[in-house]
Design a protein around this motif. Structure first.
Motif: not given
Lengths: 321, 366
Positions: A285-292, B147-158
């Protein structure tokens, strides 16, 4: 998936898109006028808290909404004072607003209601409930049209309808009125607007106040429409998704609506897919969350189309020199 | 207005930040007063909580360690005219590098693992800064948005990595396996009993080294000159034959690597495992620290100590005065950013007029 599942997912999509759409349109006014706003999140959070706190204390949802709008407008004014009058860095002003919102709402929430930062659970009359559109019951049994009209379109709270009405209104205001022309001109070439005898400062303040107003609706949606009370940091980064949607939609109202619907759909999808296996594989689900966020990065980098913001964005206007 | 002389150096780097800080405290004090509490009692509780004993000072220094790194990360980027708002994400994702090294080397003595963990954290954090730098340099995307977007992407990856890949079976909490006891770095309290069993550790020494290193890099190297020149005037650096995109990418990588050191402090120095959200918005505190410290290592040291004290004092505050929570500190921090960063124009013109010899001189000059 059967019809019921699809309908309920789409229903959730509309609900989850609403705050994104309001915040996205909010940001559009300010950014079109040349004021970058990364403080959408903070204004929503302030509004969400003020709306829930006031609705709970007064027992009136309308008083709550008014308080949410009022606080959001005041926050926007503070941000405007820093970014327009004092010519401060717009990005830093937005960062400060976001942080102030997190700190103040939690601090005051704990202090006033003593429930760890939550406001009391709102009762009936203290929050917006579903609005049944005319003929929803009569049409419910008609095939295809019936479920779509009475389940999908009818039965949302009033803020949902305000959000989607704001799309054509914003389009009209920005692209079909003198005010909109001036607002966009201030974001592209403020010097020219100034030369024409129109106050750049006044235009930007008006834009920032409209941003505050729409963020107020978005914030109120979280606490007194979708939820029934305020919880710590309840906007949960939606202000940044709205910012991403704004860039993704290239600062245009109708694409903004479709982008917010897409991002809302992704959100609805990841809630539905939690713990579900598709073809034997569990979808992360994190992949979908990060998609935007990923999509926005890719778009900004020019790999799919090109997003170019208003030219004078990010710079305070100085008359001298 | 343009005829006003710039402020004398001491006023610019000491007086103005102090005025803004005082204003932030006064406004925060008014908030405390408005809810019926005594602001002076709150201030007293914060100061005692931050400096009252070796125990309190130990925790203050532990928080300061994080803020030195994130403050430096923001400052290094700021010298090159870049606003790195992604310190949170860079510090967070760097934890992956740190924990993988620490777990792989856990049977070895800590002083062997420590430098490798530092390099791993710097590499992963640096990478998370490099990508936005690359995208700005080569593809023209704005580094702030990326970098704002990368904060959220990092959070999802972690979340994905910790929950699905690193969590050992049998543990319910979302966290990685713990480093074996013999591979853990001792805290400073082991050597200096005064600090008791607080979280301050050798990473503090690393932070001080980074401060000195940043000073030499920014003002005493060819590259430091190039990055400051880029921050001042990108057109000039291009005409001087420097590669703006190369400088941007290197600076963002360094910035990310510095932010990544937070992971060394948190993961290798304190928690001995990877937990979720350990950064706790230290990246954003770094913005306040860099603004307050005027992007100078000495200023950053003092500002990091101030915010370390505020965070530690804020933690104690809620036990001393029931009802006053540590979020008060977040409010103060936001006000500092607002006044020193975004509302600089509030006092600067008045001060400039004062230093230019009063209103009369300012008028005749105009």
């Amino acid at each position: 998936m059967d019809m019921v599942v699809i309908l309920s997912t789409l229903d959730a999509t509309i609900r989850l898109s609403t705050p994104l759409l309001l915040a996205c349109l909010a940001g559009m006014y300010s950014e079109r006028a040349g004021v970058f706003d990364i403080g959408l999140e903070g204004k929503m959070l302030m509004a969400a808290f003020a709306a829930a706190a006031t609705a709970s204390v007064t027992g009136s949802v309308w008083a709550g909404l008014a308080a949410g709008l009022g606080i959001s407008l005041m926050t926007a004014l503070l941000q405007g004072a820093a970014a327009i009058t004092l010519k401060g860095n717009q990005l830093i002003a937005g960062t400060a607003i976001n942080m102030l919102a997190v700190g103040l709402t939690t601090f005051l929430g704990i202090q006033w209601f003593a429930q760890g930062g939550r406001t009391p659970q709102l009762k009936e009359g203290e929050r917006f409930t579903e609005v049944k559109l005319p003929f929803a019951d009569e049409l419910a049994n008609v095939p295809v049209v019936g479920p779509i009209y009475s389940d999908l379109i009818s039965g949302h709270n009033i803020l949902v309808y305000i959000a989607f009405l704001a799309v054509p209104v914003t389009w009209f205001v920005l692209f079909r009125t003198r005010f909109g022309l001036r607002l966009r001109a201030v974001g592209e070439n403020p010097k020219a607007v100034d030369t024409a005898g129109i106050s750049v400062i006044a235009m930007r303040y008006q834009a920032v106040l409209i941003t505050g107003l729409l963020c107020g609706f978005a914030g109120a949606f979280f606490s007194i429409a979708q939820g029934s009370g305020f919880g710590n940091n309840m906007t949960a980064g939606k202000g940044f998704i709205a910012l991403a949607a704004l860039i993704f939609a290239k600062w245009k109202p109708v694409p903004a609506m479709f982008t917010c619907l897409l991002f809302g759909f992704l959100d609805a999808l990841q809630i539905r897919l939690q713990g579900v296996e598709v073809g034997g594989v569990q979808v992360p689900v994190q992949a979908i969350q990060a998609l935007p966020y990923v999509l926005t990065v890719i778009l900004l980098a020019g790999f799919i189309g090109k997003a170019v913001g208003p030219k004078a964005g990010g710079v305070a206007y100085s008359k001298e020199r | 207005m343009s005829a006003l002389k710039p402020l004398p150096r001491w006023a610019d780097i000491i007086l103005l930040p102090l005025i803004n800080l005082t204003l932030a405290f006064i406004v925060a004090g008014l908030v405390v007063f408005a809810i019926g509490q005594n602001p002076l009692a709150a201030l007293d509780a914060i100061i005692t909580g931050a400096f009252g004993s070796g125990y309190n000072i130990g925790y203050t220094l532990y928080y300061s360690t994080n803020f030195i790194f994130t403050g430096l990360a923001v400052a290094v980027a700021a010298h090159a005219g870049l606003f790195n708002i992604g310190g949170n994400g860079q510090a967070y994702i760097a934890g992956l590098g740190v924990i993988l090294v620490a777990l792989a080397m856990q049977s070895l003595p800590w002083w062997l693992t420590f430098p490798v963990a530092i390099l791993a954290g710097a590499a992963v954090g640096g990478f998370w800064g490099f990508v936005p730098g690359y995208l700005q340099a080569k593809r023209g995307s704005h580094v702030v948005i990326t970098t704002i977007m990368f904060n959220f992407i990092a959070s999802a990856i972690m979340i994905y990595v910790v929950v699905n890949l690193l969590k050992p079976p049998g543990i319910l909490a979302p966290e990685s396996a713990s480093i074996a006891v013999e591979g853990r770095m001792p805290k400073l309290g082991t050597f200096i009993p005064w600090f008791k069993n607080t979280d301050v550790n050798f990473t503090l020494i690393l932070a001080l080294i980074c401060l000195v290193g940043a000073y030499f890099l920014i003002w005493h190297t060819r590259f430091g000159f190039a990055m400051r020149a880029l921050g001042q005037n990108p057109t000039a650096t291009r005409y001087a034959g420097m590669s703006n995109s190369r400088i941007t990418m290197i600076v963002m990588t360094m910035s990310g690597a510095l932010a990544g050191m937070v992971a060394v402090n948190q993961v290798f120095g304190v928690q001995y495992r990877l937990v979720l959200d350990y950064v706790a918005d230290a990246g954003f505190v770094g913005i306040a620290v860099a603004l307050m410290g005027r992007n100078h290592p000495l200023g950053i040291l003092l500002a990091a100590l101030l915010f370390g004290a505020l965070y530690q004092g804020g933690n104690e505050l809620q036990y001393v005065i029931p009802g006053l929570s540590k979020e008060m500190v977040v409010v103060i921090q936001a006000l500092v950013i607002l006044f020193t960063g975004a509302m600089e124009g509030l006092f600067r013109p008045a001060l400039q007029r004062l230093f230019s010899g009063g209103p009369a001189a300012a008028r005749s000059g105009g």
